[in-house]
Write an enzyme that holds these catalytic residues in place. Structure first.
Site, PDB file in Angstrom:
ATOM      1  N   CYS A 153       9.022 -43.348 -61.674  1.00 36.50           N
ATOM      2  CA  CYS A 153       9.285 -44.703 -61.162  1.00 36.50           C
ATOM      3  C   CYS A 153      10.124 -44.647 -59.885  1.00 36.50           C
ATOM      4  O   CYS A 153      11.019 -45.480 -59.694  1.00 36.50           O
ATOM      5  CB  CYS A 153       9.971 -45.586 -62.206  1.00 36.50           C
ATOM      6  SG  CYS A 153       8.982 -45.827 -63.663  1.00 36.50           S
ATOM      7  N   GLN A 159      21.664 -44.340 -64.955  1.00 35.55           N
ATOM      8  CA  GLN A 159      21.887 -42.928 -65.269  1.00 35.55           C
ATOM      9  C   GLN A 159      23.369 -42.580 -65.317  1.00 35.55           C
ATOM     10  O   GLN A 159      23.771 -41.709 -66.082  1.00 35.55           O
ATOM     11  CB  GLN A 159      21.189 -42.038 -64.212  1.00 35.55           C
ATOM     12  CG  GLN A 159      19.685 -42.176 -64.173  1.00 35.55           C
ATOM     13  CD  GLN A 159      19.012 -41.704 -65.458  1.00 35.55           C
ATOM     14  OE1 GLN A 159      19.513 -40.844 -66.166  1.00 35.55           O
ATOM     15  NE2 GLN A 159      17.870 -42.288 -65.764  1.00 35.55           N
ATOM     16  N   LYS A 168      19.397 -45.807 -72.936  1.00 38.98           N
ATOM     17  CA  LYS A 168      19.832 -44.514 -72.383  1.00 38.98           C
ATOM     18  C   LYS A 168      21.248 -44.171 -72.855  1.00 38.98           C
ATOM     19  O   LYS A 168      21.778 -43.120 -72.561  1.00 38.98           O
ATOM     20  CB  LYS A 168      19.789 -44.558 -70.857  1.00 38.98           C
ATOM     21  CG  LYS A 168      18.372 -44.752 -70.297  1.00 38.98           C
ATOM     22  CD  LYS A 168      18.381 -44.715 -68.797  1.00 38.98           C
ATOM     23  CE  LYS A 168      17.212 -45.439 -68.171  1.00 38.98           C
ATOM     24  NZ  LYS A 168      15.954 -44.710 -68.175  1.00 38.98           N
ATOM     25  N   HIS A 214      15.128 -46.223 -58.022  1.00 42.58           N
ATOM     26  CA  HIS A 214      14.099 -46.448 -59.047  1.00 42.58           C
ATOM     27  C   HIS A 214      13.350 -47.738 -58.683  1.00 42.58           C
ATOM     28  O   HIS A 214      13.935 -48.641 -58.082  1.00 42.58           O
ATOM     29  CB  HIS A 214      14.823 -46.597 -60.387  1.00 42.58           C
ATOM     30  CG  HIS A 214      13.952 -46.710 -61.597  1.00 42.58           C
ATOM     31  ND1 HIS A 214      13.305 -47.871 -61.947  1.00 42.58           N
ATOM     32  CD2 HIS A 214      13.648 -45.810 -62.557  1.00 42.58           C
ATOM     33  CE1 HIS A 214      12.645 -47.673 -63.077  1.00 42.58           C
ATOM     34  NE2 HIS A 214      12.828 -46.436 -63.469  1.00 42.58           N
ATOM     35  N   ASP A 269      22.982 -49.745 -59.521  1.00 39.69           N
ATOM     36  CA  ASP A 269      22.114 -49.395 -60.634  1.00 39.69           C
ATOM     37  C   ASP A 269      22.816 -48.270 -61.395  1.00 39.69           C
ATOM     38  O   ASP A 269      22.832 -47.122 -60.946  1.00 39.69           O
ATOM     39  CB  ASP A 269      20.748 -48.949 -60.091  1.00 39.69           C
ATOM     40  CG  ASP A 269      19.825 -48.463 -61.192  1.00 39.69           C
ATOM     41  OD1 ASP A 269      20.286 -48.340 -62.345  1.00 39.69           O
ATOM     42  OD2 ASP A 269      18.643 -48.190 -60.889  1.00 39.69           O
TER      43      ASP A 269
HETATM   44  C1  PLP Z   1      18.026 -45.112 -62.155  1.00 41.09           C
HETATM   45  C2  PLP Z   1      17.246 -46.053 -63.032  1.00 41.09           C
HETATM   46  N1  PLP Z   1      17.210 -47.345 -62.729  1.00 41.09           N
HETATM   47  C3  PLP Z   1      16.551 -48.235 -63.476  1.00 41.09           C
HETATM   48  C4  PLP Z   1      15.849 -47.840 -64.590  1.00 41.09           C
HETATM   49  C5  PLP Z   1      15.132 -48.867 -65.385  1.00 41.09           C
HETATM   50  O1  PLP Z   1      15.648 -48.922 -66.669  1.00 41.09           O
HETATM   51  P1  PLP Z   1      14.934 -49.825 -67.779  1.00 41.09           P
HETATM   52  O2  PLP Z   1      13.523 -49.322 -67.867  1.00 41.09           O
HETATM   53  O3  PLP Z   1      15.704 -49.565 -69.000  1.00 41.09           O
HETATM   54  O4  PLP Z   1      14.995 -51.223 -67.299  1.00 41.09           O
HETATM   55  C6  PLP Z   1      15.840 -46.493 -64.939  1.00 41.09           C
HETATM   56  C7  PLP Z   1      15.060 -46.024 -66.105  1.00 41.09           C
HETATM   57  O5  PLP Z   1      14.531 -44.945 -66.110  1.00 41.09           O
HETATM   58  C8  PLP Z   1      16.567 -45.573 -64.151  1.00 41.09           C
HETATM   59  O6  PLP Z   1      16.603 -44.277 -64.448  1.00 41.09           O
END
Ligand code: PLP
Length: 414
Positions: free
Chosen positions: A371, A206, A229, A127, A203
């Site tokens: 993203c 998910q 989430k 992401h 990260d």
């Molecule tokens: C795999 C992953 N990493 C990072 C993020 C970023 O999360 P946040 O927008 O809550 O900071 C997301 C959000 O969609 C994500 O799916």
């Protein structure tokens, strides 16, 4: 066959007030939990209660309601720690979201430890939250970024892993793709990274909401994730890191709360975790974060994972049966290797058009690059349509998606 008890989805649905509403004359079919999950009544109640009964700033007042607010805030931190198997609550830093948690590592640990020529390894699944902070550091410091490529079904291609990790200082890796759902073998990667002398940032955005996660079993150094989430509110997330790393890291932002002392000459920092929590934190949000985690923990994360797996397999089969080659699904073929996320191309209909047509039927799916533009480039598409599942989704929701897609098929006369 798994022996994990199935979730009672009808009972779960009754806990989520938003699922009672109609959209465009249809019941709401929310298939965008990978983006942000809906909230159960218990989360709404916990946040409402703190504002109605015990709201005050935390860590400052010695009066009763300030102590109650502080106790509720710190209890939430302990819940987050327990949920991911962290050995100590002080290893949980509250941030605004996962993005800020990753940036915290980039701005503190990485800037204290990395110099020009040092190497960070990322993957093509990442992401933007786990890409852009490292690009910024590369531009500022001249670090090198190496990329783990993907196989044809969007798993990590680890055939060259040892060479990629050779001399690396950090491996930054998602535990589950938010686009393809690919589940990454984190312990295996951590082992390889540690053998190469690299730290590991996971990260967990998910993975933490969808499967049992034990950060000690992972063996990583940093894990980032978001409350929104995890059935909790937006505006708060968490970074877990090993205590000795946090203690050695410089602070992130300066201000109130993160200091032990301040003079006209300088300052000394507070203990962890508060050293990294400058300013008034998101108090009610932390309480809601804890309530979201309570809800998931009561369901049991083994049961949540099995629910995601079974519903994903059901939907993959239903999509293949109904649309055959007209619909291309990305990611591993079977649900055993993926989370509850299905990204697809529907013939040559643009993802945004698909999303708009199914919305007419009350079905919420995400369209876009999610993203993850480096991954979109690997896939060779500008955008996909993505359906993703939460604990409140069932087969009727998957059927509603298939029926809505059939309407899109007719509308665009494939
Ligand atoms: C795999 C992953 N990493 C990072 C993020 C970023 O999360 P946040 O927008 O809550 O900071 C997301 C959000 O969609 C994500 O799916």
């Amino acid at each position: 066959m798994s022996e994990t008890p199935a979730l009672d989805v009808a009972r779960i649905q009754a806990d989520f007030p938003i699922l009672k509403r109609q959209v465009n004359g249809h019941r709401l079919v929310y298939l965008d939990s990978a983006s942000s999950a809906q909230k159960p009544q218990s989360v709404l109640d916990a946040m409402d209660r703190i504002y109605r009964e015990s709201y005050a700033n935390v860590h400052r007042g010695v009066y009763t309601i300030a102590e109650e607010a502080t106790a509720a805030f710190e209890a939430a931190r302990a819940k987050v720690a327990r949920f991911i198997g962290a050995p100590e609550a002080r290893e949980i830093i509250f941030t605004r979201n996962a993005t800020e948690a990753i940036n915290l590592v980039a701005y503190t640990w990485a800037r204290a430890n990395l110099e020009a020529g040092d190497v960070i390894v990322l993957s093509h699944l990442e992401h933007h939250a786990n890409v852009v902070p490292w690009h910024i550091l590369r531009e500022e410091r001249g670090i090198e970024i190496r990329w783990i490529p993907l196989t044809a079904d969007q798993r990590l291609d680890l055939s060259d892993l040892d060479r990629l990790l050779d001399g690396a200082s950090l491996l930054g890796i998602t535990a589950m793709s938010n686009v393809t759902g690919t589940i990454v073998d984190v312990p295996h990667l951590v082992q390889a990274a540690k053998a190469a002398g690299a730290h590991v940032l996971v990260d967990g955005c998910q993975a933490v909401p969808q499967m049992p996660v034990d950060v000690q079993a992972w063996g990583a150094d940093f894990v980032a994730f978001s409350s929104h989430k995890l059935l909790g509110p937006a505006g708060i997330g968490a970074l877990w890191a090993r205590a000795e790393l946090l203690e050695a890291m410089p602070p992130f932002m300066g201000g109130g709360e993160m200091i032990r002392d301040v003079t006209t000459e300088g300052f000394t920092t507070n203990d962890i975790p508060w050293k990294f929590e400058a300013g008034t934190p998101a108090i009610a949000e932390a309480v809601g974060f804890g309530a979201g985690i309570d809800y998931l923990a009561a369901l049991g994360m083994d049961a949540v994972r099995e629910h995601e797996r079974a519903l994903t397999q059901y939907t993959l089969d239903a999509l293949a049966d109904r649309f055959g080659d007209n619909l291309t699904v990305y990611g591993p073929a079977g649900a055993d290797d993926r989370g509850g996320v299905i990204s697809f191309l529907f013939d040559d209909i643009h993802a945004h058009d698909v999303s708009q047509v199914v919305d007419e039927e009350g079905v919420c799916v995400r369209a876009g690059h999610h993203c993850a533009k480096p991954l979109m480039r690997v896939l060779g598409v500008p955008a996909t349509t993505r359906a993703s599942f939460g604990v409140y989704n069932d087969r009727a929701d998957a059927d509603a998606l298939v029926d809505a897609l059939a309407k899109a098929e007719a509308f665009f006369a494939i």
